[in-house]
Design a protein around this motif. Structure first.
Motif, short mmCIF file in Angstrom:
data_model
loop_
_atom_site.label_atom_id
_atom_site.label_comp_id
_atom_site.label_asym_id
_atom_site.label_seq_id
_atom_site.Cartn_x
_atom_site.Cartn_y
_atom_site.Cartn_z
N ASP A 153 10.06 -22.66 -12.03
CA ASP A 153 9.00 -21.81 -12.58
C ASP A 153 8.34 -20.91 -11.55
O ASP A 153 7.29 -20.33 -11.80
CB ASP A 153 7.93 -22.67 -13.26
N LYS B 213 10.03 -7.97 -6.19
CA LYS B 213 9.09 -7.92 -7.32
C LYS B 213 8.41 -6.56 -7.41
O LYS B 213 8.26 -5.99 -8.50
CB LYS B 213 8.05 -9.04 -7.17
N SER C 252 10.45 -12.11 -14.43
CA SER C 252 9.66 -13.19 -13.83
C SER C 252 10.05 -13.44 -12.38
O SER C 252 11.17 -13.17 -11.96
CB SER C 252 9.86 -14.48 -14.63
N CYS C 253 9.10 -13.99 -11.65
CA CYS C 253 9.35 -14.37 -10.26
C CYS C 253 10.33 -15.54 -10.18
O CYS C 253 11.11 -15.65 -9.24
CB CYS C 253 8.04 -14.73 -9.58
N ARG D 198 10.10 -18.06 -17.36
CA ARG D 198 8.77 -17.49 -17.17
C ARG D 198 8.08 -18.24 -16.03
O ARG D 198 8.54 -19.31 -15.60
CB ARG D 198 7.96 -17.57 -18.47
N ASP D 199 7.01 -17.68 -15.52
CA ASP D 199 6.36 -18.19 -14.31
C ASP D 199 5.28 -19.21 -14.63
O ASP D 199 4.47 -19.02 -15.55
CB ASP D 199 5.74 -17.04 -13.51
N GLU E 234 3.82 -17.31 -17.85
CA GLU E 234 3.47 -15.88 -17.83
C GLU E 234 4.52 -15.13 -17.03
O GLU E 234 5.41 -15.72 -16.44
CB GLU E 234 2.09 -15.70 -17.19
N ILE E 235 4.41 -13.81 -17.02
CA ILE E 235 5.20 -12.99 -16.10
C ILE E 235 4.22 -12.46 -15.07
O ILE E 235 3.39 -11.58 -15.36
CB ILE E 235 5.89 -11.80 -16.83
N ARG E 236 4.26 -13.03 -13.88
CA ARG E 236 3.30 -12.62 -12.85
C ARG E 236 3.51 -11.17 -12.43
O ARG E 236 4.65 -10.69 -12.38
CB ARG E 236 3.45 -13.50 -11.61
N CYS F 273 4.14 -12.18 -7.16
CA CYS F 273 4.71 -13.52 -7.17
C CYS F 273 3.87 -14.58 -6.47
O CYS F 273 4.04 -15.77 -6.72
CB CYS F 273 6.11 -13.49 -6.55
#
Length: 666
Positions: free
Chosen positions: A75, A107, A119-120, A148-149, A315-317, A320
């Motif tokens: 994650d 990123k 996502s990271c 997803r993060d 979430e999608i940071r 990162c």
């Protein structure tokens, strides 16, 4: 939603099951094909650019991805910086990781191209693959995407979940099994050690102090050991690094397995692969390089799916190294609304002035927490507990162990009391907890308290009090103070019990680290081990010390640190390695009396478990053992350490819940 044919969506979910589940999820090939078609190309280009000038990067990214997946799943939590807590980055296994700046660069480029999409966690999974692939100028394995993060990153979880280089085969296998990875995955993924370096302090005990007597690991090739000693000159050297695969540190290949077969595995965990027949067979199969490449790709794909967040989870940071601020602000607004609805405007002012109260990492436990809401609470716990201890002398050891095991998994939150459900195996199912009894008594105490003051007293507090009161029955007075105010957790997982509860086969280093993960000291370790003065142990948790200590088998393969007379007595009771039913007193001669006799037995080399004997392998812990031969001092110190352990990661305030029944969440 009606315009989107919600009925059809519901039908699909009912038929196929929950989509985007946090324990596996719906990763797929080319997840970003529509939303960010150049995503994977961007990751590869930047990764290859840096790998071209930094040959150490593949090993760093491979290890970073591995460490990420073993803590809360893949994650991207390993990428987060410390904020209000210490993040995974600062944990000892991660302190030598580098390459975070490259992840940030990737990123940044992706946010320019398709903001808020990639996502990271996916970036890290792809970068790990691409960095290794640079050597071959082609992708070495397929990476499914759609992760997803995560929003949580804790140093303590990294320490308790990342496999240690000191692990033996049993512990390694269990660590991988906790993540639903097989023995085959364990041996294959260990092949990642074909690139990269290790710090001396993670293996120098094999050179200078393997059994605590200033000796060398006999399973290590002598010539290789001499070479290592020339580089790592002391036990405490934590700066020097050594290639993990001698002669091939920068080339990703199958040479690691040749080195392991020559007894040139750097870490104890590498050498452990030869101590099991099945894993040794896999080692030999992987000498075929093409076979290794194929198997490594498949195991990386499986590892990359461990406990992933997908769908609407996580979430999608935007960056990162930090979670999204919008989410944090929304959470803060939610807290403020809750406080306002409860008429706690003045409390908000206090929080601003004094800081956050009821924090989940310590909390505001206090003496007589139930004085107003349930004044008879502690008396009820004591009276019911004492009544049952009077007819069951084994109960104090059971409750002491139950409380200990509870606190070491998600903190002292009563999670050990929860039953398994259809889709989840609870902590009770874990091997270390299968011999626990007394749950019915906790339920009786809870039932009585619910009659007296419903919804007030937590199961976590009941267990903490019952542990103290059961031991105290012998003395007819409370042996230590129990602060109260804990709330009950809602999560209980067998896998977390297996990875967090200290094992009877642990050596001193693993034991000390296990306690440190919970904020407990070396002193607490030695003092709390004194709980072994009461209770019993099953033969299979120590019989290797009698029959197979050096993994050679036979009557002479006995732990040399074990008192020979005591060993003979144990052999008379535990006749085979596989005996799982016979039990033996942990403190010979003082089974039911809570006293300091355990330390007397320990000094006579009569500690039952390897973890007991380990206390004599360190100068400082051995010194504490001798101090605790004073019984009054032991009682005082034990009470203080129990009080400290009882505050480990407690839930307080509005965290958790007050269960109506201790074996199920509300």
């Amino acid at each position: 939603m009606s315009n989107m044919s919600l009925v059809l969506v519901i039908t699909i979910v009912v038929f196929f099951g929950h989509i985007g589940d946090s324990e596996g999820g719906d990763l797929r090939k080319n997840f970003y094909k529509s939303a960010c078609p150049l995503a994977e190309e961007i990751v590869k280009d930047i990764t290859w650019k840096h790998a071209a000038s930094n040959s150490a990067l593949p090993a760093k990214f491979l290890r970073m991805h591995f460490h990420d997946c073993f803590v809360r799943g893949c994650d991207g939590s390993v990428l987060l910086d410390s904020a209000n807590n210490k993040a995974e980055k600062v944990a000892v296994p991660n302190q030598s990781l580098t390459g975070f700046d490259v992840i940030d660069e990737i990123k940044e480029k992706l946010e320019e191209t398709c903001p808020g999409v990639v996502s990271c966690a996916d970036i890290l999974a792809l970068a790990a693959r691409d960095s290794v692939s640079f050597q071959f100028k082609k992708s070495m394995w397929e990476v499914l995407t759609g992760r997803r993060d995560g929003r949580i990153s804790r140093e303590s979880e990294a320490l308790s979940n990342i496999p240690s280089p000191f692990f033996n085969f049993t512990t390694l296998k269990q660590s991988f099994a906790n993540k639903s990875l097989t023995l085959h995955d364990l041996v294959v993924l260990s092949g990642g050690h074909t690139i990269g370096v290790g710090h001396c302090n993670f293996f120098s005990n094999r050179l200078y102090n393997f059994t605590g007597k200033g000796d060398q690991d006999p399973s290590l090739d002598p010539t290789y050991a001499s070479q290592l000693k020339a580089q790592c000159k002391t036990l405490s050297d934590n700066a020097t690094t050594v290639a993990m695969d001698p002669g091939s540190p920068l080339s990703f290949d199958s040479h690691y397995y040749k080195a392991v077969n020559r007894k040139q595995g750097l870490f104890q965990s590498d050498a452990a692969l030869l101590t099991n027949l099945e894993s040794r067979k896999i080692v030999n199969e992987l000498l075929d390089q093409d076979g290794f490449f194929t198997e490594f790709g498949q195991s990386m794909k499986r590892m990359g799916a461990v406990e992933v967040l997908t769908g609407s989870n996580g979430e999608i940071r935007k960056k990162c190294n930090v979670i999204n601020r919008e989410r944090e602000r929304e959470r803060e607004r939610e807290r403020e609304r809750e406080m306002s609805n409860m008429g706690l405007v003045s409390v908000i002012a206090m929080v601003v002035f004094f800081g956050h109260i009821g924090d989940s990492e310590g909390g505001d436990l206090r003496k007589n927490f139930y004085k107003s809401a349930c004044p008879l609470a502690e008396e009820i716990v004591k009276s019911v507990t004492w009544k049952h201890v009077a007819s069951n002398s084994a109960l104090p050891a059971k409750f002491l162990r139950m409380h200990f095991h509870d606190c070491f998994v998600r903190g002292c939150d009563g999670s050990i009391l929860l039953d398994s459900t259809g889709n989840n195996k609870a902590e009770k199912e874990a091997v270390p907890n299968q011999s626990l009894t007394g749950f019915d008594l906790i339920d009786k105490i809870k039932e009585k308290l619910e009659e007296t003051c419903p919804g007030v007293v937590s199961c976590a507090d009941i267990l903490a009090l019952a542990a103290r009161d059961s031991v105290s029955f012998q003395f007819k007075k409370s042996l230590w103070e129990v602060l109260t105010g804990r709330r009950d957790g809602r999560i209980s997982r067998e896998s977390e019990a297996l990875s967090n509860i200290p094992r009877p086969v642990f050596n001193f280093t693993s034991l000390k680290q296990s306690f440190a993960n919970k904020g407990l000291t070396l002193h607490d370790l030695v003092v709390l081990s004194g709980g072994h003065t009461i209770g019993v142990g099953h033969c299979n948790f120590f019989s290797n010390r009698l029959y197979n200590f050096n993994r050679k088998g036979g009557k002479d393969d006995q732990d040399p640190s074990l008192n020979p007379t005591y060993a003979s007595q144990l052999k008379a009771q535990c006749k085979t390695l596989s005996d799982t039913t016979t039990i033996v007193a942990m403190d010979p001669g003082s089974l039911l009396s809570f006293d300091n006799h355990y330390y007397t037995a320990l000094n006579q080399n009569q500690g039952l478990f390897q973890s007991d004997a380990a206390l004599l392998t360190n100068k400082e812990s051995s010194k504490i053992v001798n101090k605790l031969l004073d019984q009054d001092r032991f009682f005082t110190e034990f009470g203080q350490s129990m009080k400290r352990m009882g505050t480990v990661q407690v839930l307080t305030g509005s965290n958790g819940e007050i269960r109506k029944k201790c074996n199920v969440i509300n």
